[in-house]
Scaffold this motif. Structure first.
Motif, PDB file in Angstrom:
ATOM      1  N   GLU A 261     119.113  40.097 -59.691  1.00 25.98           N
ATOM      2  CA  GLU A 261     118.004  41.086 -60.328  1.00 25.98           C
ATOM      3  C   GLU A 261     116.736  40.230 -60.226  1.00 25.98           C
ATOM      4  OE1 GLU A 261     122.054  41.808 -61.882  1.00 25.98           O
ATOM      5  OE2 GLU A 261     120.850  40.005 -61.842  1.00 25.98           O
ATOM      6  N   GLY A 262     116.395  38.969 -60.264  1.00 24.05           N
ATOM      7  CA  GLY A 262     115.416  38.464 -60.144  1.00 24.05           C
ATOM      8  C   GLY A 262     114.676  38.258 -58.736  1.00 24.05           C
ATOM      9  N   LEU A 263     115.853  38.193 -57.713  1.00 24.07           N
ATOM     10  CA  LEU A 263     115.537  38.219 -56.331  1.00 24.07           C
ATOM     11  C   LEU A 263     114.731  39.600 -56.020  1.00 24.07           C
ATOM     12  CD1 LEU A 263     115.681  36.083 -54.007  1.00 24.07           C
ATOM     13  CD2 LEU A 263     117.673  37.370 -53.332  1.00 24.07           C
ATOM     14  N   GLY A 264     115.408  40.408 -56.600  1.00 27.20           N
ATOM     15  CA  GLY A 264     115.036  41.924 -56.255  1.00 27.20           C
ATOM     16  C   GLY A 264     113.661  42.236 -56.892  1.00 27.20           C
ATOM     17  N   PHE A 265     113.466  41.701 -58.044  1.00 31.91           N
ATOM     18  CA  PHE A 265     112.050  41.848 -58.712  1.00 31.91           C
ATOM     19  C   PHE A 265     110.950  40.889 -57.986  1.00 31.91           C
ATOM     20  CE2 PHE A 265     108.705  40.487 -61.605  1.00 31.91           C
ATOM     21  CZ  PHE A 265     108.317  41.676 -62.054  1.00 31.91           C
ATOM     22  N   LEU A 266     111.343  39.749 -57.613  1.00 35.79           N
ATOM     23  CA  LEU A 266     110.590  38.990 -56.563  1.00 35.79           C
ATOM     24  C   LEU A 266     110.230  39.719 -55.313  1.00 35.79           C
ATOM     25  CD1 LEU A 266     108.813  36.533 -55.717  1.00 35.79           C
ATOM     26  CD2 LEU A 266     111.194  35.541 -55.107  1.00 35.79           C
ATOM     27  N   ALA A 267     110.949  40.537 -54.701  1.00 32.56           N
ATOM     28  CA  ALA A 267     110.684  41.439 -53.373  1.00 32.56           C
ATOM     29  C   ALA A 267     109.776  42.216 -53.884  1.00 32.56           C
ATOM     30  CB  ALA A 267     111.992  41.731 -52.770  1.00 32.56           C
ATOM     31  N   GLN A 268     109.867  42.802 -55.040  1.00 33.16           N
ATOM     32  CA  GLN A 268     108.947  44.191 -55.181  1.00 33.16           C
ATOM     33  C   GLN A 268     107.435  43.814 -55.533  1.00 33.16           C
ATOM     34  OE1 GLN A 268     109.880  47.407 -55.278  1.00 33.16           O
ATOM     35  NE2 GLN A 268     107.450  47.253 -55.196  1.00 33.16           N
ATOM     36  N   VAL A 269     107.570  42.442 -56.466  1.00 35.38           N
ATOM     37  CA  VAL A 269     106.337  41.890 -56.788  1.00 35.38           C
ATOM     38  C   VAL A 269     105.444  41.509 -55.472  1.00 35.38           C
ATOM     39  CG1 VAL A 269     105.219  39.983 -57.691  1.00 35.38           C
ATOM     40  CG2 VAL A 269     106.825  41.072 -58.856  1.00 35.38           C
ATOM     41  N   LEU A 270     106.393  40.829 -54.633  1.00 33.44           N
ATOM     42  CA  LEU A 270     105.667  40.583 -53.257  1.00 33.44           C
ATOM     43  C   LEU A 270     105.020  41.610 -52.458  1.00 33.44           C
ATOM     44  CD1 LEU A 270     105.023  38.099 -51.307  1.00 33.44           C
ATOM     45  CD2 LEU A 270     107.471  38.297 -50.427  1.00 33.44           C
ATOM     46  N   GLU A 271     106.187  42.566 -52.431  1.00 33.96           N
ATOM     47  CA  GLU A 271     105.601  43.861 -51.426  1.00 33.96           C
ATOM     48  C   GLU A 271     104.359  44.426 -52.134  1.00 33.96           C
ATOM     49  OE1 GLU A 271     107.610  48.097 -50.306  1.00 33.96           O
ATOM     50  OE2 GLU A 271     108.907  46.514 -51.122  1.00 33.96           O
ATOM     51  N   ASP A 272     104.136  44.424 -53.420  1.00 35.36           N
ATOM     52  CA  ASP A 272     102.940  44.999 -54.011  1.00 35.36           C
ATOM     53  C   ASP A 272     101.688  44.167 -53.855  1.00 35.36           C
ATOM     54  OD1 ASP A 272     104.624  46.967 -55.190  1.00 35.36           O
ATOM     55  OD2 ASP A 272     104.615  46.174 -57.352  1.00 35.36           O
ATOM     56  N   LEU A 273     101.998  42.762 -53.948  1.00 35.22           N
ATOM     57  CA  LEU A 273     100.929  41.833 -53.473  1.00 35.22           C
ATOM     58  C   LEU A 273     100.421  41.752 -52.112  1.00 35.22           C
ATOM     59  CD1 LEU A 273      99.121  39.622 -54.521  1.00 35.22           C
ATOM     60  CD2 LEU A 273     100.916  38.056 -53.974  1.00 35.22           C
ATOM     61  N   LEU A 274     101.437  42.133 -51.263  1.00 38.89           N
ATOM     62  CA  LEU A 274     101.064  42.067 -49.838  1.00 38.89           C
ATOM     63  C   LEU A 274     100.270  43.588 -49.285  1.00 38.89           C
ATOM     64  CD1 LEU A 274     104.310  40.708 -48.407  1.00 38.89           C
ATOM     65  CD2 LEU A 274     102.005  39.686 -48.076  1.00 38.89           C
ATOM     66  N   ALA A 275     100.487  44.684 -50.131  1.00 39.51           N
ATOM     67  CA  ALA A 275      99.972  45.784 -50.039  1.00 39.51           C
ATOM     68  C   ALA A 275      98.410  45.537 -50.323  1.00 39.51           C
ATOM     69  CB  ALA A 275     100.390  46.981 -51.010  1.00 39.51           C
ATOM     70  N   GLN A 276      97.862  44.587 -51.212  1.00 43.88           N
ATOM     71  CA  GLN A 276      96.491  44.366 -51.443  1.00 43.88           C
ATOM     72  C   GLN A 276      95.888  43.372 -50.523  1.00 43.88           C
ATOM     73  OE1 GLN A 276      96.633  43.123 -55.530  1.00 43.88           O
ATOM     74  NE2 GLN A 276      98.290  44.450 -55.993  1.00 43.88           N
ATOM     75  N   GLY A 277      96.726  42.541 -49.878  1.00 44.41           N
ATOM     76  CA  GLY A 277      96.120  41.594 -48.996  1.00 44.41           C
ATOM     77  C   GLY A 277      97.139  40.641 -48.364  1.00 44.41           C
ATOM     78  N   GLU A 278      96.782  39.925 -47.456  1.00 45.70           N
ATOM     79  CA  GLU A 278      97.805  38.922 -46.591  1.00 45.70           C
ATOM     80  C   GLU A 278      98.228  37.677 -46.964  1.00 45.70           C
ATOM     81  OE1 GLU A 278      99.205  39.483 -43.301  1.00 45.70           O
ATOM     82  OE2 GLU A 278      98.668  41.723 -43.695  1.00 45.70           O
ATOM     83  N   GLU A 279      97.245  37.311 -48.033  1.00 39.81           N
ATOM     84  CA  GLU A 279      97.535  35.971 -48.780  1.00 39.81           C
ATOM     85  C   GLU A 279      97.695  36.279 -50.254  1.00 39.81           C
ATOM     86  OE1 GLU A 279      94.154  33.539 -47.761  1.00 39.81           O
ATOM     87  OE2 GLU A 279      94.759  33.366 -45.741  1.00 39.81           O
ATOM     88  N   GLY A 280      98.136  35.055 -50.787  1.00 40.63           N
ATOM     89  CA  GLY A 280      98.192  35.198 -52.362  1.00 40.63           C
ATOM     90  C   GLY A 280      99.191  34.331 -52.951  1.00 40.63           C
ATOM     91  N   VAL A 281      99.475  34.259 -54.363  1.00 45.80           N
ATOM     92  CA  VAL A 281     100.579  33.501 -54.890  1.00 45.80           C
ATOM     93  C   VAL A 281     101.467  34.402 -55.836  1.00 45.80           C
ATOM     94  CG1 VAL A 281     100.810  31.774 -56.750  1.00 45.80           C
ATOM     95  CG2 VAL A 281      98.643  31.586 -55.152  1.00 45.80           C
ATOM     96  N   VAL A 282     102.641  34.021 -55.670  1.00 43.95           N
ATOM     97  CA  VAL A 282     103.600  34.693 -56.536  1.00 43.95           C
ATOM     98  C   VAL A 282     104.034  33.758 -57.521  1.00 43.95           C
ATOM     99  CG1 VAL A 282     106.019  35.815 -56.517  1.00 43.95           C
ATOM    100  CG2 VAL A 282     104.461  36.160 -54.753  1.00 43.95           C
ATOM    101  N   TRP A 283     104.055  33.926 -58.748  1.00 43.20           N
ATOM    102  CA  TRP A 283     104.655  32.863 -59.788  1.00 43.20           C
ATOM    103  C   TRP A 283     106.060  33.420 -60.203  1.00 43.20           C
ATOM    104  CZ3 TRP A 283     101.681  28.918 -61.508  1.00 43.20           C
ATOM    105  CH2 TRP A 283     100.395  29.055 -61.241  1.00 43.20           C
ATOM    106  N   LEU A 284     106.921  32.382 -60.183  1.00 43.98           N
ATOM    107  CA  LEU A 284     108.249  32.229 -60.531  1.00 43.98           C
ATOM    108  C   LEU A 284     108.299  31.338 -61.710  1.00 43.98           C
ATOM    109  CD1 LEU A 284     109.158  31.670 -56.862  1.00 43.98           C
ATOM    110  CD2 LEU A 284     110.199  33.439 -57.972  1.00 43.98           C
TER     111      LEU A 284
END
Length: 102
Positions: free
Chosen positions: A41-64
């Protein structure tokens, strides 16, 4: 890598996703010098957060939790590919303790 883990997707020797039978099927995301242990479930959530972040730009930080995973241009898409290759991810975001910032 431990003998009980099975690599399910790989980008390089230092960047891969493995699955182990512990705790009902935990995933281990190996990204350079860090390893993150995630539930399906956490992996699925991480993928969704990452996809949302990438829609805004090419670089960033994902917090785990309290640890940030910073990625440069192109690395975010590679990470998303790795997560998708290694699992069958749900389309809908799952609840977890993650947040993201640019």
């Amino acid at each position: 890598m431990d003998d009980h883990q099975e690599v399910v997707a790989r980008l390089s020797e230092a960047r891969y996703l493995a699955r182990c039978p512990c705790q009902g099927g935990t995933y281990h995301l190996h990204w350079d010098a860090a390893t993150f242990r995630l539930t399906p479930e956490g992996l699925g959530f991480l993928a969704q957060v990452l996809e949302d972040l990438l829609a805004q730009g090419e670089e960033g930080v994902v917090w785990l939790g309290a640890v940030g995973l910073r990625f440069r241009k192109g690395e975010g898409w590679a990470l998303l590919w790795l997560l998708r290759q290694g699992t069958l991810l749900p389309k809908k975001a799952l609840e977890g303790s993650f947040r993201h910032v640019n």
